[in-house]
Design an enzyme around this catalytic site. Structure first.
Site, short mmCIF file in Angstrom:
data_model
loop_
_atom_site.label_atom_id
_atom_site.label_comp_id
_atom_site.label_asym_id
_atom_site.label_seq_id
_atom_site.Cartn_x
_atom_site.Cartn_y
_atom_site.Cartn_z
N GLU A 115 0.85 -1.20 0.00
CA GLU A 115 0.00 0.00 0.00
C GLU A 115 0.88 1.25 0.00
O GLU A 115 1.88 1.31 0.75
CB GLU A 115 -0.87 -0.04 1.26
N HIS A 116 0.53 2.20 -0.85
CA HIS A 116 1.30 3.45 -1.02
C HIS A 116 2.73 3.17 -1.51
O HIS A 116 3.64 3.94 -1.26
CB HIS A 116 1.32 4.28 0.28
N THR A 117 2.90 2.05 -2.16
CA THR A 117 4.20 1.73 -2.75
C THR A 117 4.21 2.05 -4.24
O THR A 117 5.27 2.24 -4.82
CB THR A 117 4.53 0.23 -2.59
N GLY B 249 -16.20 5.06 -2.24
CA GLY B 249 -15.41 5.50 -1.09
C GLY B 249 -15.02 4.38 -0.15
O GLY B 249 -14.70 4.61 1.01
N GLY C 208 -12.49 2.26 -0.80
CA GLY C 208 -11.11 1.86 -1.03
C GLY C 208 -11.02 0.71 -2.01
O GLY C 208 -10.01 0.02 -2.10
N SER D 293 -13.64 2.41 -7.12
CA SER D 293 -14.77 2.61 -8.02
C SER D 293 -14.37 3.59 -9.13
O SER D 293 -14.80 3.44 -10.28
CB SER D 293 -15.97 3.15 -7.25
N GLU E 94 -6.99 10.99 -13.33
CA GLU E 94 -6.98 11.35 -11.89
C GLU E 94 -6.07 12.56 -11.66
O GLU E 94 -6.44 13.49 -10.95
CB GLU E 94 -6.44 10.18 -11.05
N ASP F 51 -4.51 0.92 -9.16
CA ASP F 51 -5.95 0.66 -9.29
C ASP F 51 -6.34 0.45 -10.75
O ASP F 51 -7.07 -0.48 -11.09
CB ASP F 51 -6.75 1.84 -8.72
N TYR G 174 -3.86 12.51 0.76
CA TYR G 174 -3.16 11.53 -0.08
C TYR G 174 -1.98 12.18 -0.81
O TYR G 174 -0.86 11.66 -0.79
CB TYR G 174 -4.15 10.94 -1.10
#
Ligand code: GLA
Length: 384
Positions: free
Chosen positions: A33-35, A120, A122, A125, A159, A171, A221
């Protein structure tokens, strides 16, 4: 929401003629995660829930879009520079513009779409929405010449440029590349990836949705990402081969401890630990060692909560309940700030865990969490 539901609304809202229907899923992430925006590894898989969109060219330069779930209708021109205000429509607008920038001769179309990825939570979507349109436009106007990886990058650029969220690639990658029954280990620097069949004998993967809505756009974020980049730049001054935290280790981080803020130091410490955990989980999975997988998941939660600080009271409580109930592994999934935990639960504990987590959470926060059993599904595809 099924293909028939989308079709009936599409026919009702437009001229009564059918178009082509596409689907793209949300995703889970076992670990990592967050990598992704630190050029590290991630380990996601697509889920069965996703977005379904029907699309029919309308021989104009206009896109006429109907969101079935929001009961909202927006029209925009493909040649407009600004695009619509409604954020759901900005995703579609952004995808059109980015596909056009790649040379795809997109024309106007009518479209209706709906999804069953909880918003929302995680579970991405928004990536499902970007991917379903990127995939469809490539199929209808692009002769499928754009690679799946480039389609994922289109979603990521949407995004960044149209919503202001500086997300990584995980994602969108997972949404377009997903394969039923397999997780994927992606090297976010090289773009190389491997499918990992995932059938954990005797275990279930289950999401527990805290229903605390997370919204990455405008959330801290982007601040997390900036912290990582500052630390990588500080290390780079001493070690020129360090382009991102992917290349750094704890010793390098300690060297710059006095050159970065305490907060940035903590953030980077989490990321350096996390990138090694992904690799350890892959090794453990190959040996069927789910205890190690679970321990790594708990370690990730601890890091996300204490060092990266993207947890919240509800998610920490879900993690505590899982630990007390003897769940093998549990952690926050996705960007954080709300949404789900992902839990690796042995089959014999499953019923009790679901009961206990509902009861305890409701007693403390006045609302039951939603349990979602994970089924690893396929990526973007044309349905008809
Ligand atoms: C969000 C982002 C991803 C990734 C995760 C955290 O889902 O969109 O790119 O950074 O958070 O792992």
């Amino acid at each position: 929401m099924t293909i028939e539901d989308v079709r009936s609304r599409f026919l009702k809202h437009f001229d009564g003629a059918t178009g082509s229907v596409y689907a793209s899923p949300g995703r889970i992430n076992l670990i990592g995660e967050h990598t992704d925006y630190n050029n590290g590894f991630v380990f996601p898989g697509a889920v069965e829930q996703g977005m379904i969109a029907e699309i029919k060219p309308n021989e104009t330069r206009k896109v006429r879009a109907y969101s079935i779930d929001l009961k909202d209708y927006v029209e925009f021109s493909l040649d407009d520079e600004e695009g619509p205000k409604a954020s759901w429509a900005r995703y579609i607008f952004g995808v059109c513009r980015e596909m056009m920038a790649l040379g795809v001769p997109v024309e106007g179309f009518n479209t209706a779409f709906a999804g069953d990825v909880p918003l929302g939570a995680g579970m991405s979507s928004s990536a499902a929405l970007e991917s379903v349109y990127a995939f469809a436009l490539n199929d209808i106007w692009g002769g499928n010449k754009i690679s799946l990886m480039e389609l994922a990058r289109v979603g990521q650029r949407v995004e960044h440029k149209y919503l202001g969220c500086k997300c990584g690639i995980m994602d969108q990658f997972a949404s377009v590349h997903g394969k039923a029954g397999s997780l994927m280990r992606l090297d976010c620097r090289s773009g190389e990836f491997e499918y990992f069949p995932f059938h954990p004998e005797g275990y279930k993967l289950v999401l527990v949705n805290s229903q605390v809505k997370h919204e990455l756009v405008g959330s801290p974020y982007n601040d997390r990402r900036e912290s990582c980049e500052r630390v990588a730049a500080a290390i780079y001054k001493h070690h020129h081969m360090v382009e991102s935290l992917r290349d750094a280790d704890y010793a390098m981080l300690d060297e710059v401890k006095n050159e970065v803020s305490e907060e940035d130091y903590k953030r980077a410490k989490y990321v350096i630990g996390e990138k090694d955990r992904v690799l350890k989980v892959c090794e453990a999975l190959e040996k069927g060692d789910y205890e190690t997988v679970g321990q790594m998941m708990y370690a990730t939660h601890e890091g996300l909560s204490k060092e990266y600080e993207v947890s919240c009271e509800e998610l920490d409580y879900l993690n505590d309940i899982a630990k007390e109930a003897g769940v093998t592994g549990s952690r926050i999934m996705g960007g954080g700030f709300g949404g789900c935990t992902i839990n690796l639960v042995s089959e014999e504990l499953y019923d009790n865990f679901v009961k206990v987590v509902k009861e305890k959470f409701a007693a403390k926060f006045g609302k039951e969490p939603v349990i979602i059993d994970v089924v690893i599904g396929d990526g973007s595809r044309r349905l008809c």
